[in-house]
Design an enzyme around this catalytic site. Structure first.
Site, PDB file in Angstrom:
ATOM      1  N   ASP A 343       0.800  -1.223   0.000  1.00 50.73           N
ATOM      2  CA  ASP A 343       0.000   0.000   0.000  1.00 50.73           C
ATOM      3  C   ASP A 343       0.835   1.278   0.000  1.00 50.73           C
ATOM      4  OD1 ASP A 343       0.931   0.102   2.620  1.00 50.73           O
ATOM      5  OD2 ASP A 343      -0.995  -0.378   3.533  1.00 50.73           O
ATOM      6  N   ASP A 463       0.501 -11.060   5.795  1.00 45.15           N
ATOM      7  CA  ASP A 463       0.237 -10.254   4.596  1.00 45.15           C
ATOM      8  C   ASP A 463       1.591  -9.802   4.051  1.00 45.15           C
ATOM      9  OD1 ASP A 463      -1.571  -9.280   2.784  1.00 45.15           O
ATOM     10  OD2 ASP A 463      -2.100  -7.493   3.934  1.00 45.15           O
TER      11      ASP A 463
END
Length: 562
Positions: A343, A463
């Site tokens: 991100d 993640d």
């Protein structure tokens, strides 16, 4: 990694369609018979003398044929050529064992098209081989000693070679950069030494390329600890501390700047030896380390045509000093699955209050390249200027079979895990589906270091930070100047899973699609592209694979990037 050999006439046609050469050479190569480029009947061990091919001059001259056969100047097959891009213009030269890389990232459209009969005439004259610029940026020779015994040339030999210099405009700069005085090479100005001696735990000296019209490309990751940045026409190779574990010897990093290849050669000495970062005279080259510097496969080693060259080795490309020992700690363990994201936001572990004993994780400015040490800076995802560093891409190490390394986010509810490391052992299955991609991943291990937390990350889930893995809840990637990042959750691979469908060879369809998208989305960022391709190559384009995990001691290769 082994690649499938490409020989069909259809692939051959694709290869030839992308060759950029003179009109005459194009005519010759485009009229190739599909049965050409095979050993001749008169001499089954040698290629025909009149078949067109590409010439690359490395530790020895190599002839690359469109069918993927690589020969010496006598036509004897010595290696294979495997394409690594969708346009069949770039590839790696693989040794006879099918896995060892001799040369990588070879751009065919930078090479000269010749035949075996004319190849010798296209080589640089031997009298100027020590300093003369090769005919093309990819047609270069590794730095080796002047005698076949591998000894260091004497000062008189070096002086004699220097007397054979061509014009200053034709000289490559790397060998003469033993001073901090700026040197101009065409429109490029270089400040700092491209040849340095640095002790373990000491810092390299900064190098700057200025006057540039576009950002250079990093061609290799041998000295993987180096960090770079680009701003306003200046490319900086930063002053970085050499890791204590990095092996003593010579290591070279390669960069393409304004169409030319430059080598940054570092001689690493033992920590505590008293050596600090310093320039090493090009007239006093040290002997190469067998583990860091490639040796010529020929008994008669050629003199260097330049110290500017692509990665080359007749044995194995050295990325690090070898596979670290992974030691379990007896801490947290269990099962779960690995998702993916990137991100661009400031990592949670970059906040001092979250850092713990490991200290704050690295953070960068909006471009992901420029290091930032203001740990009070707000995240780009909340209007600030702190972002994830693209140096924290996942990676592999030469000699570490089936083991990868990466950074990851863990559940926010866990707390206090910044700087901890875990070993994920993949089961060969997926959380939501099991395809051939997941089965190929079985038994592989991924060592991750925690840099972030996620409110949407579940227990047992890691993640993993992978460029193109999806932005998730927040998107701070605008400053990276990347292309499409694919689906919000799952990124480029999620798009490929939809495009590949469920019929036919789903395994290869997904992988080929992902490679294509990585090359497209990260065409301007070589580092990020390598991280994206990690998902295609090491992770086999397997989405959300399940694993068993256990806490381990953090290896230095991750701690140095944390």
């Amino acid at each position: 990694m082994k690649y499938q050999f490409l020989k069909s006439a259809l692939i051959l046609g694709s290869v030839l369609a992308f060759v950029n050469c003179t009109d005459d050479a194009t005519d010759v190569i485009s009229n190739l018979d599909p049965n050409a480029n095979q050993p001749s009947e008169n001499d089954p061990s040698a290629m025909p003398a009149d078949d067109p091919c590409w010439l690359i001059n490395a530790d020895q001259p190599y002839l690359i044929y469109p069918a993927g056969i690589v020969t010496d100047l006598k036509g004897n097959p010595v290696a294979t050529f495997v394409f690594t891009d969708e346009n069949y213009t770039t590839g790696n030269m693989i040794a006879a064992d099918g896995s060892t890389i001799i040369l990588n990232n070879i751009a065919l459209d930078n090479l000269t098209v010749v035949t075996r009969a004319t190849a010798s005439m296209a080589l640089p004259p031997s009298s100027s081989a020590a300093i003369e610029t090769p005919a093309s940026s990819a047609d270069v020779t590794p730095t080796v000693s002047s005698s076949s015994t591998g000894t260091t040339p004497t000062s008189s030999e070096t002086a004699a070679n220097n007397d054979k210099s061509s014009s200053s405009e034709e000289k490559q700069v790397a060998t003469s950069s033993a001073t901090q005085t700026p040197i101009t090479d065409g429109k490029v100005t270089i400040t700092g030494s491209l040849t340095q001696t640095v002790a373990q735990k000491a810092s390299t000296s900064e190098i700057k390329f200025s006057g540039l019209s576009n950002e250079p490309t990093r061609l290799s990751w041998n000295a993987y600890f180096l960090e770079t940045s680009y701003s306003n026409g200046t490319y900086t190779i930063k002053a970085i501390t050499v890791p204590e574990y990095f092996e003593v010897g010579e290591v070279s990093e390669f960069f393409k700047v304004e169409g030319k290849d430059y080598e940054f050669k570092i001689t690493v000495t033992k920590a505590g030896s008293g050596s600090t970062s310093k320039s090493s005279s090009s007239q006093q080259q040290q002997k190469s380390s067998s583990s860091q510097q490639a040796k010529s496969s020929s008994s008669q080693q050629a003199k260097s045509s330049s110290s500017v060259q692509p990665v080359s080795s007749s044995s194995k490309q050295v990325v690090t000093t070898g596979c670290p020992t992974i030691k379990t700690k007896g801490g947290a363990s269990g099962s779960g699955f690995a998702s993916r994201y990137w991100d661009g936001c400031k990592p949670s572990c970059s906040w001092k209050n979250n850092a713990g004993s490991a200290g704050p994780a690295k953070q960068c400015s909006r471009d992901g390249k420029t290091a930032s040490t203001n740990y009070d800076e707000q995240s780009v995802c909340s209007g600030g200027g702190a972002a994830t560093c693209t140096s924290q891409i996942p990676f592999t190490i030469d000699g570490c079979d089936n083991i990868g390394f990466a950074f990851a986010a863990v559940p926010a509810s866990n707390g206090g895990q910044c700087g901890k490391c875990f070993q994920l052992t993949f089961t060969g299955k997926g959380k939501y589906e099991t395809k051939g991609n997941h089965k190929k991943l079985e038994g592989k291990k991924l060592i991750i270091m925690v840099t972030n937390i996620g409110a949407d990350v579940n227990q047992g889930q890691f993640d993993v930070m992978i460029p193109g893995g999806g932005v998730g809840l927040y998107n701070g990637t605008s400053g990276y100047n990347w292309g499409s990042q694919g689906a919000q959750y799952g990124g480029l691979l999620t798009d490929c899973e939809k495009e590949a469908g469920t019929a036919g060879d789903v395994t290869n369809k997904r992988k080929e699609c992902l490679i294509k998208k990585c090359n497209s989305s990260f065409g301007s960022d070589t580092q990020a592209k390598e991280g994206c391709l990690f998902l295609a190559n090491f992770m086999e384009a397997a989405g959300n694979p399940t694993h068993n995990y256990t806490e381990v001691e953090c290896p230095e290769v991750l701690k140095s990037k944390y």
